[in-house]
Structures are given as structure tokens and as C-alpha cells.
Motif scaffolding. Structure first.
Motif, PDB file in Angstrom:
ATOM      1  N   ALA A   1       0.835  -1.206   0.000  1.00  0.00           N
ATOM      2  CA  ALA A   1       0.000   0.000   0.000  1.00  0.00           C
ATOM      3  C   ALA A   1       0.869   1.255   0.000  1.00  0.00           C
ATOM      4  N   LEU A   2       1.933   1.250   0.809  1.00  0.00           N
ATOM      5  CA  LEU A   2       2.842   2.394   0.854  1.00  0.00           C
ATOM      6  C   LEU A   2       3.527   2.605  -0.488  1.00  0.00           C
ATOM      7  N   SER A   3       3.920   1.496  -1.122  1.00  0.00           N
ATOM      8  CA  SER A   3       4.585   1.579  -2.423  1.00  0.00           C
ATOM      9  C   SER A   3       3.661   2.174  -3.479  1.00  0.00           C
ATOM     10  N   SER A   4       2.404   1.703  -3.528  1.00  0.00           N
ATOM     11  CA  SER A   4       1.470   2.201  -4.539  1.00  0.00           C
ATOM     12  C   SER A   4       1.094   3.659  -4.292  1.00  0.00           C
ATOM     13  N   ALA A   5       1.132   4.089  -3.026  1.00  0.00           N
ATOM     14  CA  ALA A   5       0.808   5.477  -2.698  1.00  0.00           C
ATOM     15  C   ALA A   5       2.028   6.384  -2.764  1.00  0.00           C
ATOM     16  N   GLU A   6       3.204   5.754  -2.909  1.00  0.00           N
ATOM     17  CA  GLU A   6       4.471   6.501  -2.902  1.00  0.00           C
ATOM     18  C   GLU A   6       4.584   7.322  -1.622  1.00  0.00           C
ATOM     19  N   MET A   7       4.362   6.640  -0.504  1.00  0.00           N
ATOM     20  CA  MET A   7       4.431   7.269   0.813  1.00  0.00           C
ATOM     21  C   MET A   7       5.335   6.458   1.726  1.00  0.00           C
ATOM     22  N   SER A   8       5.688   7.072   2.851  1.00  0.00           N
ATOM     23  CA  SER A   8       6.420   6.374   3.902  1.00  0.00           C
ATOM     24  C   SER A   8       5.530   6.247   5.124  1.00  0.00           C
ATOM     25  N   LEU A   9       5.921   5.388   6.057  1.00  0.00           N
ATOM     26  CA  LEU A   9       5.130   5.190   7.269  1.00  0.00           C
ATOM     27  C   LEU A   9       5.036   6.469   8.102  1.00  0.00           C
ATOM     28  N   ASP A  10       6.025   7.341   7.997  1.00  0.00           N
ATOM     29  CA  ASP A  10       6.002   8.583   8.770  1.00  0.00           C
ATOM     30  C   ASP A  10       4.834   9.484   8.360  1.00  0.00           C
ATOM     31  N   GLU A  11       4.367   9.329   7.130  1.00  0.00           N
ATOM     32  CA  GLU A  11       3.276  10.167   6.641  1.00  0.00           C
ATOM     33  C   GLU A  11       1.904   9.642   7.064  1.00  0.00           C
ATOM     34  N   ILE A  12       1.873   8.438   7.633  1.00  0.00           N
ATOM     35  CA  ILE A  12       0.607   7.833   8.062  1.00  0.00           C
ATOM     36  C   ILE A  12       0.341   8.206   9.510  1.00  0.00           C
ATOM     37  N   GLU A  13      -0.783   8.882   9.753  1.00  0.00           N
ATOM     38  CA  GLU A  13      -1.094   9.346  11.101  1.00  0.00           C
ATOM     39  C   GLU A  13      -1.590   8.230  12.009  1.00  0.00           C
ATOM     40  N   GLN A  14      -2.326   7.297  11.435  1.00  0.00           N
ATOM     41  CA  GLN A  14      -2.934   6.259  12.270  1.00  0.00           C
ATOM     42  C   GLN A  14      -3.191   5.014  11.437  1.00  0.00           C
ATOM     43  N   VAL A  15      -3.068   3.842  12.049  1.00  0.00           N
ATOM     44  CA  VAL A  15      -3.403   2.560  11.411  1.00  0.00           C
ATOM     45  C   VAL A  15      -4.590   1.981  12.169  1.00  0.00           C
ATOM     46  N   ILE A  16      -5.703   1.802  11.466  1.00  0.00           N
ATOM     47  CA  ILE A  16      -6.961   1.385  12.100  1.00  0.00           C
ATOM     48  C   ILE A  16      -7.295  -0.044  11.682  1.00  0.00           C
ATOM     49  N   LEU A  17      -7.678  -0.855  12.658  1.00  0.00           N
ATOM     50  CA  LEU A  17      -7.996  -2.262  12.417  1.00  0.00           C
ATOM     51  C   LEU A  17      -9.433  -2.433  11.939  1.00  0.00           C
ATOM     52  N   VAL A  18      -9.595  -3.293  10.935  1.00  0.00           N
ATOM     53  CA  VAL A  18     -10.916  -3.634  10.406  1.00  0.00           C
ATOM     54  C   VAL A  18     -10.919  -5.145  10.158  1.00  0.00           C
ATOM     55  N   GLY A  19     -12.096  -5.766  10.295  1.00  0.00           N
ATOM     56  CA  GLY A  19     -12.207  -7.191   9.983  1.00  0.00           C
ATOM     57  C   GLY A  19     -12.021  -8.067  11.210  1.00  0.00           C
ATOM     58  N   GLY A  20     -12.747  -9.193  11.218  1.00  0.00           N
ATOM     59  CA  GLY A  20     -12.756 -10.070  12.384  1.00  0.00           C
ATOM     60  C   GLY A  20     -11.422 -10.706  12.716  1.00  0.00           C
ATOM     61  N   ALA A  21     -10.606 -11.019  11.689  1.00  0.00           N
ATOM     62  CA  ALA A  21      -9.349 -11.730  11.945  1.00  0.00           C
ATOM     63  C   ALA A  21      -8.300 -10.850  12.607  1.00  0.00           C
ATOM     64  N   THR A  22      -8.499  -9.514  12.612  1.00  0.00           N
ATOM     65  CA  THR A  22      -7.538  -8.642  13.298  1.00  0.00           C
ATOM     66  C   THR A  22      -7.646  -8.770  14.816  1.00  0.00           C
ATOM     67  N   ARG A  23      -8.627  -9.516  15.292  1.00  0.00           N
ATOM     68  CA  ARG A  23      -8.748  -9.731  16.740  1.00  0.00           C
ATOM     69  C   ARG A  23      -7.750 -10.773  17.250  1.00  0.00           C
ATOM     70  N   VAL A  24      -7.106 -11.503  16.336  1.00  0.00           N
ATOM     71  CA  VAL A  24      -6.100 -12.490  16.738  1.00  0.00           C
ATOM     72  C   VAL A  24      -4.895 -11.737  17.303  1.00  0.00           C
ATOM     73  N   PRO A  25      -4.493 -11.987  18.548  1.00  0.00           N
ATOM     74  CA  PRO A  25      -3.413 -11.216  19.187  1.00  0.00           C
ATOM     75  C   PRO A  25      -2.111 -11.197  18.393  1.00  0.00           C
ATOM     76  N   LYS A  26      -1.754 -12.324  17.786  1.00  0.00           N
ATOM     77  CA  LYS A  26      -0.489 -12.381  17.045  1.00  0.00           C
ATOM     78  C   LYS A  26      -0.520 -11.470  15.826  1.00  0.00           C
ATOM     79  N   VAL A  27      -1.672 -11.346  15.186  1.00  0.00           N
ATOM     80  CA  VAL A  27      -1.812 -10.437  14.048  1.00  0.00           C
ATOM     81  C   VAL A  27      -1.540  -9.007  14.495  1.00  0.00           C
ATOM     82  N   GLN A  28      -2.120  -8.603  15.612  1.00  0.00           N
ATOM     83  CA  GLN A  28      -1.917  -7.244  16.123  1.00  0.00           C
ATOM     84  C   GLN A  28      -0.458  -7.020  16.531  1.00  0.00           C
TER      85      GLN A  28
END
Length: 883
Positions: free
Chosen positions: A349-376
Motif C-alpha cells: 500500500a505504501l509503495s502504490s501510494a508513494e508514501m512512507s510510514l512517517d506520513e501515516i497518522e494512524q493505522v486502524i484495524l478492520v475485519g474479524g481476523a484482526t482480533r487475533v493477538p499475534k496479528v496485532q
């Protein structure tokens, strides 16, 4: 709430037909939401009162089940339950994704559609279903859920699809909706729907400064990371409005919660085989593996909150119970390679947007499988943030965003504007081959490529490609562009890279019509619509032709004059455009023919009709059974025994027993018509008895109401007649009419009640509740007529008071008035010490001037008080009657 309302008051008459819906169509679950007048946005509950429904359909013999009922059947008979259909849409039979599906669900028989090259589920020798038909059934069911919840018809819908769906997959969803009779307002990417929901409820936080948010969505079947930019922009139509723009998308089709569950299922199967309670391999038993999959799904959820858990399945196979302990560490080891893939979509996603992680203000979780602790844990480390955002509803954000878009697209509602700029994940280009001449005079073919939509190009958008060097018929090709950013696995399941071959005819003849005109080439007009589907609108030849300046003395001009005029003044040119014939050859997945679509719609409608008939039969059967049971019981209840004769009781009891025996022997194979006729026959037989019981139940309340009305009417009549003649507002005829109605009603009540008391309870009553209600209505109408007249009656003018008291000075305007408004003075009360007490809201008492007689009243004052008393009496009566 970003109010959703009817656009015009004139729409009020269409309230019953203006509701719209959304379907957040996941690989395992779907969420349905509606918008209707009075209900801005709401998740529609299913028949089990749940907010999400399994995407599953069961087709077994004459039975069709959906949702939780279908999922329950998957344990008993998995062969007839179809789910996870999303992965088969737009796929040819030889696609690796089909082989993966077959491995996951070996109980199904997948065959090739010889016409389209796609997949068919062979249900039996006589019946086959395409994934689009099965999905159409699910969409039709979602529409039924929405209609039941909204309590009105719904046809228009916005449906979510994964952002990585290509052209063939998007068309497949549209075809499924067409078969289901659902009008698709738009296919919206699920990540865009989530982003819209997030933005709509944070409108006040969006300003001209760009905010970049990443949504990380791991669902059952896949994972998508999306970078969205929020900011306000100026528009010509609506001024400054908030906008979301999809800037980058990364995805993994194989990374999801379902793959984790499958690995847990296989681990449980291994543990059961190791227990050696039977020599048979549990993995070869489809029913047992379906039970283990269900337990694995529960196990994954529990291990998200617990370090270990005891998995258990009763009667797993050959009546053997299964029990085994599984730890979270074991689960994480089983899925270690999956967790390693968690950061992949983020980087893409960062590559296609030509952005770096520093430009991302927040990462928000969506979807049921993100509740798995190891994923987080892995994701948090990959994005380098302090924490992950959990401030949206991970399950319902997509459905709510999509239904907001549905309201915005509907003609019946208006919503606060929120601009959405989608992005095409896959680039599309136009390719063509043209003959060129080299310097040495030799000719060769040159292959040309022109980018139509680059990667992450915004849509909806129209594009025009111009072919300048063709003068005759030719062909060009619409293909996907550079897909090197995809992994080998993604490329293998992507499908055909070639979309369409476009053959043009009539090009040469079109140019020949305007041989003197200047050719401006052949223009192909493309449109990527709101659903992300690419369309070729038309192809036309374009020429410019000079307009002759006609004058009366044109013929008299010399050639030199004409030449000078031509140089001095440029000639006007008109544009000539003519459409040419276009023949399209689809190269990815052939669209079903019109006949095939019609056949599929009929197949689905026949199944729906069969379901409705089955439902109606079951309803009638249940009604018949309940009537027999309840009526047999009623024959022994005191209130029924009081009104039924012995002959009636014997006849009714005999008929009920006969119907019960008929049900036991033949009723369960009887048609709906036969069941309905039997029920009508019994109801007709018992109608007179039921009527007598119901009438006796109604008598007490209605007679009390009639007595109250008679008392109030008489009370009102006496009060109306006590009004002095000078103030009387009712005519003699009006008062006599009311008196007549009161007398007639009293006589009717006394006579009818007396006659009823003489009758046997087993006879038809003469005192009927409908007659009592009619008498009540007549009295009410007569009294209300007089009350309304009293409310709007103007007081009559009174002669001036000739008292010797000097009136207060007033303006000439006031003195010219013939009468003054009369006010009922409040009663004065004394406190315990004899002082005047002023009540709240009243003016203080006015003291009379010294030396004036205050102990007597003049005749005119007495008349005023009498009139006031009468009017006050009527007002009081009005309140009494209304109460």
C-alpha cells in the motif's frame, strides 16, 4: 448524524417504496443495512435477530436454507451447503483458485461450463448451479431480510466487493445481482466503504490539511491495507466539502481468518487420528471434518482471549467423542508463515501510494481476523506506531459506509455531501499493431501500447484514445497493464491479462463520406464507472470541414481577391463525427448470454416460488393443528360451555377429532389448498360459538362507556339550557335534537338489555357490540357538534354600564370601541390572617376607591356573571366529555 431525509414534501406519498439497502458481502459473512424515512442508517437484523449472516445456501431436495440454518446443515450434510463463493467468481475451471476451493471442500463436485469455461456445482445429474446463481440466491435472501426489517419493498442496493476484484469478478457480482432482481446502484470497494463510514462521523475533524489514515482489513478470506487521504476541497456545486481519496492499496488474497481455521481443523484431525480410537482416517469423512471445522472456528475465537482451551466434539465419527487441549502457542506455530505475511499488504500500500510510514497518522484495524493477538503484535511492529486504532466497528463499518452511499445515490434522499475518489488497483492499457515503413522502404509491424488507466488512477472517469494513422477497418486490444507488483501466487489466480478485442468496421466508408475534410483520427471513448467496471461507450471517426463564406457577389471576386481574403481571415471549421460499428470479443470471462441470464432468473424465481409455497403450506398446516388443539381445549372452558349447546358441542368435538385423525393419516402429504379448505370448514362450524363468547366479553366495557356517554350528554344538555336567553348560542332545534338522541339511546339500551336477559346464552345475542358502538358514535357526534359551536361562538355585545363612577381616562381609539372584552375575574382567597392572597400567574386584587359601595352589584354585572358561568360550564363539560 449527517441527516438523511426525504428531498421534497411531495415524496411523502412514496414513503412505502423509497428505502434502499447495502450488502457488505464478505467471503464468509454478510451485513445488511437499510435507509428509510425515519431510520437514517441501521443494520438489518436477520430472522435469528443477529446483525450478521453467514454467506451460505443449502440446496437439498425440496429444501432451500440460508444463513445460520444453512450453516447448521453443513455439519449434517455438507455436500448440499455452498459457501465461500466469492473465491470462485470470475474464474475459469483451470484457475488454481478452483483447485484450492476443491481441496478445501472436497464434498462438492465441480465441473466445467463448456460454454464459458467457468465452474459449475453439480448438485445432481439434473441440476447444476454456477457460483453467480448461488450468489444470486444469497443476494435475494439479503434483500428479503432488508425488506422484512424495513417493512417495505426494496430493490436498490450498494454492494461491497474487495478492492482487488478485477473486471471479470466485478461483472460476476453484477450478473448475480441481476439474476436476483436487485438493482445495483454501485459496487463499492469494501475498503472505500469503511473509509467513508469513518469520515462521515468525523466530518468536523476534516479540514484543508491532508490527513493520511491506513485501514488494515483482515477478514475471513483475504487481507487489504488501504491508505486514505482526508481533506476539504472546493467544488463548484456545493462549495467546500470533505473528501476522501484512495491513495494506496495492498492486499493478499490468501491471508485471512479462514485459512487459520482450516489449519486448526487439520490439527484437530491429526490429534484425533493419533488417539487411535478407530482405524479409519477422520480426514476422509466429510461430515466429521465439517464438525471439526466448526469447532476450529470456535477455538480460534476463544484462543484470542485465552492461553489454552479444551476442544471437544461429541460423536465426531462412529459415535466416538473427541477431546483435546490446544494452546495459543500451538495455534501460532501452525500459522507462523501466515503471520509472517501480515506486513506485506502494508508495504504494498505504501509503495502504490508513494508514501512512507512517517506520513501515516494512524493505522486502524478492520475485519474479524484482526482480533487475533499475534496479528496485532506483528502488525504493530511493522507499522512502528505506539498503538493500533480500534475506534470503528470492525464488523459493521463497511455496511454502514455502503448504505450512506446508497442514500446519496438514491433520488429519494439527500445527505450531506462527502466526496469519494476511488482508485483503480490494476492498470489498463490499449494495444494495437500498425504497419510502418522503414528508411530503406521496407515495411514492418509495430506494436503500440497506450496507458488508459494507470495504477491507482481515480474513477469514475472518462478517457479518450485517438488513433491518428488508420484510414480503414482495424482492431485494437484492451488489456491489463504492468502487473509486476503482484506476487507469483496473485498472478497465478488473477486470470486472463487480456480483456477485450475491439474490431472496428466502416472506418473507410466513414472517411470517404467527407473526403475533402481534414481527418482528425478515430476516437475511442472509454468510461470506468462508479463500480470500477470499464466500458467502451463508442468509437467514431472525426474530421474538420471548412465552412464556405457565401456572399451575393462571390462569383464576381477575382482569384487574387479570394487569395487575399483567405490569408487575412482564417476560415471557420466544423467538426464532423460519425460512429463506426464496433464488435467486442471478451477475452477474460465470457459474459453469459441473454438467454442464459433469463434462464438463471427463472431458475432462481422457481426456487423462490417453491420456498414461498412451502412456507405457506407450513403456515397453513400449523394454523390447522393449532386450531384443532385450541378449540378442543376451549370446549372445556367455562366461558365456552356457557354458550354452547350439547348438540353443538358434540358436533364440533366430532369434527375436530375427525380432522385430527385426517392430519395424522393424510394431512402431512396434503396440498396447501386441502389444508386451507379443512381449516375454513372447521372455522365455519365454530363461528357462531366463538361469536357468542366474544360478544359476552365485550358487553361490560361497552355498556359502561355508553352509560358514561349518556350521563355526560345529559349533563351537557342541562348546562346548555341554563344559559340565559340573551347569551344563548344554541338553537332550540339543536337542543331538542340532542335530547331526542339521548332519549332514544336510553330507551334502546334498556329495551335491548332486557330482551337479551330473556334469551338463552346458546342463542344468537340481540345485544351486539357493534350496535353499542354505533350508539356511542351518534351521541359523540351530536355533543361534539354543539361543543365545537360553543368553542367558536363570539360573545354578544352588552349595553354600556351607566354607573356614576368616573371611568379612567383612555385614548380616543379606545373610547370609540362599542364594547370591551370581558374577563372572568379570579376568585379571591384569604390567608389565615385574613390578608388577600395572590395566586401564581394572577394579577393582584384591585382595591376600590374610598367611599364607593362595594357590597352590591348592578343588574348588568349580574347578567355578565350569569353568562360567564354558563360559558364556563360548557368549557368544563367539554373537558369532561373529552376525558
Amino acid at each position: 448524524y449527517n441527516v438523511v431525509a426525504l428531498k421534497e414534501k411531495g415524496w411523502a406519498g412514496l414513503i412505502s417504496t423509497v428505502a434502499v439497502m447495502s450488502v457488505d458481502l464478505g467471503s464468509e459473512w454478510m451485513k445488511v443495512a437499510i435507509v428509510k424515512p425515519g431510520v437514517p442508517m441501521e443494520i438489518a437484523l436477520n430472522k435469528e435477530s443477529r446483525r450478521k449472516t453467514p454467506v451460505a445456501v443449502c440446496l437439498k431436495e425440496n429444501e432451500r436454507l440460508f444463513g445460520d440454518n444453512a450453516l447448521g446443515m453443513s455439519v449434517k450434510n455438507p455436500k448440499f451447503v455452498y459457501r465461500h463463493l466469492q473465491s470462485l467468481l470470475g474464474k475459469k475451471h483451470d484457475n488454481p483458485q478452483v483447485a484450492i476451493y476443491q481441496k478445501r471442500f472436497p464434498e462438492h463436485k465441480l465441473v466445467k461450463d463448456e460454454i464459458r469455461g467457468t465452474v459449475l456445482f453439480r448438485n445432481s445429474e439434473e441440476m447444476e448451479y454456477s457460483p453467480e446463481e448461488l450468489l444470486g440466491m444469497v443476494l435475494n435472501y439479503s434483500r428479503a431480510l432488508a425488506q422484512d426489517f424495513a417493512e417495505q419493498p426494496i430493490k436498490d442496493a450498494v454492494i461491497t466487493v474487495p478492492a482487488f476484484f478485477n473486471q471479470a469478478e466485478r461483472r460476476a457480482v453484477l450478473q448475480a445481482a441481476q439474476m436476483a432482481g436487485v438493482k445495483v446502484l454501485q459496487l463499492i470497494n469494501d475498503n472505500t466503504a469503511v473509509a467513508l463510514n469513518y469520515g462521515v462521523f468525523r466530518r468536523k475533524d476534516i479540514n484543508s490539511t491532508a490527513q493520511n489514515i491506513m485501514f488494515y482489513d483482515m477478514g475471513s478470506g483475504s487481507t487489504t491495507a488501504t491508505i486514505v487521504t482526508y481533506q476539504t476541497v472546493k467544488t463548484k456545486e456545493s462549495g467546500t466539502q470533505p473528501q476522501l481519496q484512495i491513495r494506496g492499496v495492498g492486499f493478499d488474497r490468501s491471508l485471512g481468518g479462514f485459512e487459520m481455521e482450516l489449519r486448526l481443523r487439520d490439527h484437530l484431525a491429526k490429534l484425533f487420528n493419533e488417539q487411535k480410537k478407530t482405524p479409519k482416517d477422520v480426514r476422509e469423512n466429510h461430515r466429521a471434518m465439517a464438525k471439526l471445522l466448526k469447532e476450529a472456528q470456535r477455538l480460534k475465537t476463544v484462543l484470542s482471549a485465552n492461553a489454552d482451551f479444551m476442544a471437544q466434539v461429541e460423536g465426531l465419527m462412529e459415535d466416538i467423542d473427541f477431546k483435546a487441549k490446544v494452546t495459543r502457542v500451538e495455534f501460532e506455530d501452525l500459522c507462523a508463515d501466515l503471520f509472517e505475511k501480515v506486513p506485506g499488504p502494508v508495504h504494498e500500500a505504501l509503495s502504490s501510494a508513494e508514501m512512507s510510514l512517517d506520513e501515516i497518522e494512524q493505522v486502524i484495524l478492520v475485519g474479524g481476523a484482526t482480533r487475533v493477538p499475534k496479528v496485532q503484535e506483528v502488525l504493530l511492529k511493522a507499522v512502528g506506531k505506539e498503538e493500533l486504532g480500534k475506534n470503528i466497528n470492525a464488523d459493521e463499518a463497511g455496511a454502514m459506509g455502503a448504505v450512506y452511499q446508497a442514500a446519496a445515490l438514491s433520488k429519494a434522499f439527500k445527505v450531506k455531501p462527502f466526496l469519494v475518489r476511488e482508485a483503480a488497483v490494476f492498470p489498463i492499457q490499449v494495444e494495437f499493431t500498425r504497419e510502418t515503413e522503414e528508411e530503406d522502404g521496407s515495411k514492418s509491424l509495430k506494436h503500440n501500447k497506450r496507458v488508459l488507466f494507470q495504477r491507482m488512477a481515480p474513477y469514475p472517469q472518462r478517457k479518450v484514445i485517438t488513433f491518428n494513422r488508420y484510414t480503414d477497418d482495424f482492431a485494437f486490444y484492451i488489456n491489463y497493464g504492468d502487473l509486476s507488483f503482484l506476487s507469483e501466487d496473485d498472478l497465478s489466480v488473477f486470470g486472463s491479462f487480456n480483456l477485450t478485442t475491439v474490431q472496428l468496421s466502416g472506418v473507410g466508408s466513414s472517411f470517404q463520406k467527407h473526403i475533402d475534410a481534414e481527418s482528425k483520427g478515430i476516437k475511442a471513448h472509454f468510461n470506468m464507472d462508479e463500480s470500477g467496471v470499464l466500458l467502451l461507450d463508442r468509437v467514431s471517426t472525426t474530421s474538420l470541414e471548412s465552412e464556405d463564406e457565401k456572399r451575393t457577389d462571390e462569383a464576381e471576386k477575382t482569384e487574387a481577391e479570394k487569395e487575399v481574403e483567405k490569408k487575412a481571415k482564417p476560415q471557420k471549421k466544423s467538426k464532423i463525427s460519425e460512429d463506426v460499428a464496433v464488435e467486442l470479443q471478451v477475452n477474460d470471462i465470457l459474459n453469459p448470454s441473454l438467454e442464459a441470464i433469463t434462464s438463471s432468473k427463472k431458475k432462481l424465481q422457481d426456487l423462490t416460488d417453491r420456498d414461498l409455497e412451502k412456507h405457506e403450506r407450513e403456515k397453513t398446516l400449523n394454523s390447522l393443528e393449532a386450531f384443532i388443539f385450541e378449540t378442543q381445549d376451549k370446549m372445556y372452558q367455562e366461558e365456552y360451555q356457557a354458550v354452547v349447546s350439547e348438540e353443538e358441542k358434540e358436533e364440533i368435538t366430532a369434527k375436530l377429532s375427525e380432522a385430527s385423525a385426517w392430519l395424522d393419516e393424510e394431512g402431512y402429504s396434503a396440498t396447501t389448498k386441502e389444508l386451507r379448505e379443512k381449516l375454513q370448514e372447521l372455522r365455519k362450524l365454530c363461528k357462531a360459538v366463538f361469536f357468542r363468547v366474544e360478544e359476552r366479553k365485550k358487553w361490560p366495557d361497552r355498556l359502561v362507556a355508553l352509560d358514561n356517554m349518556l350521563n355526560q350528554s345529559s349533563f351537557f344538555l342541562r348546562g346548555a339550557r341554563s344559559i340565559p336567553e340573551d347569551d344563548q348560542i344554541f338553537t332550540d332545534v339543536e337542543l331538542k335534537t340532542l335530547e331526542k338522541v339521548i332519549n332514544e339511546t336510553t330507551t334502546w339500551k334498556n329495551d335491548t338489555v332486557a330482551e337479551q336477559e330473556k334469551r338463552s346464552p346458546t342463542e344468537r345475542p340481540v345485544l351486539l357490540s357493534k350496535d353499542i358502538e354505533a350508539k356511542l358514535s351518534l351521541l359523540d357526534r351530536e355533543v361534539n357538534y354543539l361543543l365545537n359551536k360553543a368553542k367558536f361562538a363570539k360573545p354578544k355585545a352588552k349595553p354600556k354600564n351607566n354607573s356614576t363612577t368616573t371611568p379612567p381616562k383612555s385614548s380616543s381609539k379606545a373610547n370609540s370601541s362599542q364594547t370591551e372584552d370581558k374577563v372572568i375575574p379570579p376568585e379571591e382567597t384569604k390567608d389565615q390572617e385574613g390578608n388577600d392572597e395572590v395566586r401564581p400567574g394572577e394579577e393582584p386584587p384591585i382595591k376600590e376607591p374610598a367611599g364607593q359601595n362595594t357590597d352590591s352589584s348592578s343588574p348588568s354585572q349580574l347578567e355578565d356573571e350569569t353568562a360567564t358561568t354558563g360559558m364556563f360550564f360548557i368549557a368544563t363539560t367539554l373537558l369532561c366529555v373529552n376525558d
